[in-house]
Design a protein around this motif. Structure first.
Motif, short mmCIF file in Angstrom:
data_model
loop_
_atom_site.label_atom_id
_atom_site.label_comp_id
_atom_site.label_asym_id
_atom_site.label_seq_id
_atom_site.Cartn_x
_atom_site.Cartn_y
_atom_site.Cartn_z
N SER A 1 0.69 -1.18 -0.26
CA SER A 1 -0.21 -0.07 -0.01
C SER A 1 0.65 1.42 0.01
N ILE A 2 2.01 1.01 0.13
CA ILE A 2 2.90 2.30 0.58
C ILE A 2 3.14 2.87 -1.01
N SER A 3 3.13 4.27 -1.39
CA SER A 3 3.21 4.75 -2.53
C SER A 3 4.52 5.21 -2.97
N LYS A 4 5.55 5.21 -2.02
CA LYS A 4 6.74 5.33 -2.44
C LYS A 4 7.62 4.78 -1.65
N PRO A 5 9.15 4.95 -1.64
CA PRO A 5 10.14 4.09 -0.81
C PRO A 5 10.07 4.71 0.69
N HIS A 6 9.88 6.01 0.35
CA HIS A 6 10.02 7.01 1.84
C HIS A 6 11.41 6.95 2.21
N ASN A 7 12.32 6.88 1.53
CA ASN A 7 14.06 6.94 1.76
C ASN A 7 14.42 7.05 0.49
N VAL A 8 15.03 8.09 0.13
CA VAL A 8 15.75 8.56 -1.16
C VAL A 8 16.90 7.80 -1.40
N TYR A 9 17.58 7.54 -0.24
CA TYR A 9 18.93 6.83 -0.65
C TYR A 9 18.49 5.35 -1.11
N THR A 10 17.35 4.71 -0.60
CA THR A 10 16.83 3.40 -0.94
C THR A 10 16.40 3.67 -2.56
N GLN A 11 15.70 4.54 -2.56
CA GLN A 11 14.96 5.04 -3.87
C GLN A 11 16.06 5.17 -5.19
N ILE A 12 17.18 5.80 -4.98
CA ILE A 12 18.21 5.97 -5.79
C ILE A 12 18.91 4.69 -6.17
N LEU A 13 19.19 3.75 -5.17
CA LEU A 13 19.91 2.63 -5.48
C LEU A 13 18.85 1.41 -6.23
N LEU A 14 17.57 1.71 -5.97
CA LEU A 14 16.56 0.84 -6.84
C LEU A 14 16.71 1.27 -7.87
N GLN A 15 16.40 2.64 -8.24
CA GLN A 15 16.16 3.11 -9.59
C GLN A 15 17.47 2.96 -10.67
N ILE A 16 18.58 3.60 -10.04
CA ILE A 16 19.70 3.90 -10.82
C ILE A 16 20.94 3.21 -10.38
N GLY A 17 20.80 2.35 -9.19
CA GLY A 17 21.90 1.51 -8.92
C GLY A 17 23.13 2.39 -8.18
N LEU A 18 24.22 1.81 -8.31
CA LEU A 18 25.36 2.29 -7.79
C LEU A 18 25.91 3.65 -8.49
N VAL A 19 25.61 3.40 -9.74
CA VAL A 19 25.96 4.42 -10.87
C VAL A 19 25.25 5.65 -10.24
N GLY A 20 24.19 5.59 -9.92
CA GLY A 20 23.18 6.63 -9.65
C GLY A 20 23.68 7.16 -8.29
N MET A 21 23.78 6.47 -7.18
CA MET A 21 24.51 6.66 -5.85
C MET A 21 25.93 7.52 -5.94
N ILE A 22 26.78 7.24 -7.15
CA ILE A 22 28.03 7.78 -7.10
C ILE A 22 27.78 9.25 -7.65
N GLY A 23 26.73 9.13 -8.57
CA GLY A 23 26.38 10.59 -9.12
C GLY A 23 25.82 11.58 -7.93
N PHE A 24 24.99 10.95 -7.14
CA PHE A 24 24.63 11.83 -6.00
C PHE A 24 25.71 12.18 -5.00
N ILE A 25 26.54 11.18 -4.77
CA ILE A 25 27.75 11.49 -3.97
C ILE A 25 28.42 12.58 -4.61
N TYR A 26 28.73 12.50 -5.69
CA TYR A 26 29.76 13.80 -6.34
C TYR A 26 28.82 15.03 -6.22
N LEU A 27 27.41 14.81 -6.51
CA LEU A 27 26.81 16.22 -6.32
C LEU A 27 27.04 16.89 -4.76
N ILE A 28 26.86 15.96 -3.82
CA ILE A 28 27.15 16.36 -2.45
C ILE A 28 28.50 16.79 -2.28
N TYR A 29 29.41 16.15 -2.81
CA TYR A 29 30.81 16.22 -2.58
C TYR A 29 31.19 17.74 -3.33
#
Length: 442
Positions: free
Chosen positions: A331-359
């Protein structure tokens, strides 16, 4: 036809740049007030941006900025995830939500450094307006639901009177304003007495307002972000000051837990939810659904570690493996955790992209100390409210990109800058009302 394609004169372009700066001030005010009004205003800004033309002249400097590049890279990785997704509709919805990642490129093409703190002040007063309405509703002066004819102005609830946004965004906004005001009080020497008084009053009333808004992420962010401000301010004597701050925050937390029914209920609700998970393997609570979804997400992430399952398929893939006894998690409509969502949608490649943004943001040097500290405050705040999934919405992400864009702006355009006065304030109010009418009646 060729005349139409030709860029306007320098005089017209300068006027457009001036209008765009003023409109961005209004946009910042509207972020916590009304999403439709904000969207209508942005459309107006986009039309002016397109009409100004000379795109390469205005965009080349923004494109050379490593933070703008990082925003674009993360957006493109999400877009790449559309190539191997099956749920195209969900993917398109997600891409529409993250379109704000592209805005720094546009904002830096006109943002004048002299308007930066006016943009910040506009957001502060936007949250101040939201707080006033929250109080008026809480004390029964205004109703919990208010319509004009067929148009809904707000709809909120007795246990959490946040009229213009959901309760999570309301408390996050208040926590961020408290951090901004506290930072200015502690770090800026030439703050007028009137500003000091306003800041102290707003910080106090905002803290009280947060206590009757049912947002756990707001409570956590409030404590965390004050600690961040203290650490940024007192780097050299951090141990002594931090100890005092922790004591004060502990007293505030104890008082709010004991005297605020809302805080008491939400804290106890969280504890009970965790106990149900541990003792009964029961995820059928607000917190439990989120933890349960994250638990089953890990299996999907392991099987699609590098690139994820695609921008639109993450909910479908997790729901497919939830066992029958926990099917209520679907029944949940979204992951309610963006870290989980990034890994689910676009994997480690996406998480590296996000980490680079924060860095890129945290390591940025081409700005002043005050602006860099504000960037750090907002970026660390994002890392906190991403845990309950508050980034891909119409409040958190636009606010984040507006503030980051403002803090890295370093150009002064050939436009007029008038100090705030009654006449200019009246014009701002008229335009706010105009776009609110447009937004409400859309």
């Amino acid at each position: 036809m060729f005349r139409f394609l030709r860029a306007p004169s320098d005089e017209i372009q300068n006027k457009i740049n001036l209008w765009l700066n003023h409109l961005l001030v209004i946009y910042s005010f509207l972020i916590p007030i009304n999403n439709n009004a904000k969207s209508s205003l942005f459309f107006t800004m986009l039309v002016l941006f397109l009409y100004r033309r000379d795109y390469w002249f205005y965009l080349k400097e923004a494109l050379s900025n490593k933070i703008v590049q990082a925003f674009l890279i993360f957006y493109l990785i999400n877009a790449f995830g559309m190539l191997y997704t099956e749920n195209i509709a969900y993917g398109k919805s997600h891409m529409d939500k993250i379109k704000y990642l592209l805005l720094p490129l546009m904002f830096l093409s006109f943002l004048d450094i002299r308007y930066v703190w006016r943009i910040v002040a506009a957001f502060v007063f936007g949250m101040f307006t939201a707080e006033i309405f929250s109080y008026l509703i809480h004390f029964g002066v205004l109703p919990y639901e208010f319509d004009i004819g067929k148009y809904e102005i707000w709809k909120t609830f007795p246990y959490s009177p946040a009229p213009f946004m959901n309760h999570g965004a309301h408390n996050v906004g208040l926590a961020l304003v408290i951090a901004i005001l506290l930072y200015n009080l502690l770090n800026k020497k030439h703050v007028s007495t009137a500003v000091k008084i306003f800041s102290l009053i707003f910080m106090t009333t905002a803290t009280i307002n947060m206590s009757f808004i049912a947002s756990r992420v707001g409570y956590v962010l409030y404590i965390f972000i004050i600690l961040v401000v203290i650490m940024l301010t007192f780097r050299k004597k951090i141990v002594k000051v931090l100890a005092s701050t922790i004591i004060i925050l502990s007293i505030i937390s104890t008082l709010t837990y004991n005297y605020s029914n809302t805080v008491n209920y939400r804290v106890n609700q969280t504890i009970n939810s965790i106990e149900k998970i541990i003792n009964d393997d029961n995820y059928k609570t607000s917190v439990g659904l989120r933890i349960g979804f994250t638990k089953y997400s890990l299996d999907v992430i392991k099987e699609n570690l590098l690139f994820g399952v695609g921008t639109g398929d993450h909910m479908d893939k997790v729901r497919a493996i939830v066992p029958e006894k926990h099917k209520y998690i679907d029944s949940i409509s979204k992951p309610h955790n963006v870290y989980t969502q990034i890994l689910l949608q676009i994997g480690l490649v996406g998480m590296i992209g996000f980490i680079y943004l924060i860095y890129s943001i945290l390591s940025y040097k081409n700005t002043t100390k005050d602006k860099k500290d504000i960037m750090i405050i907002f970026t660390l705040a994002v890392l906190v409210f991403m845990l309950p999934g508050m980034l891909y919405d119409t409040f958190s992400l636009p606010l984040f990109v507006v503030f980051i864009s403002a803090m890295i702006a370093n150009k002064e355009y050939n436009i007029k800058y008038n100090k705030m006065n009654g006449n200019l304030l009246l014009k701002y109010i008229i335009f706010v009302i105009l776009f609110l009418i447009i937004g409400i009646t859309r």
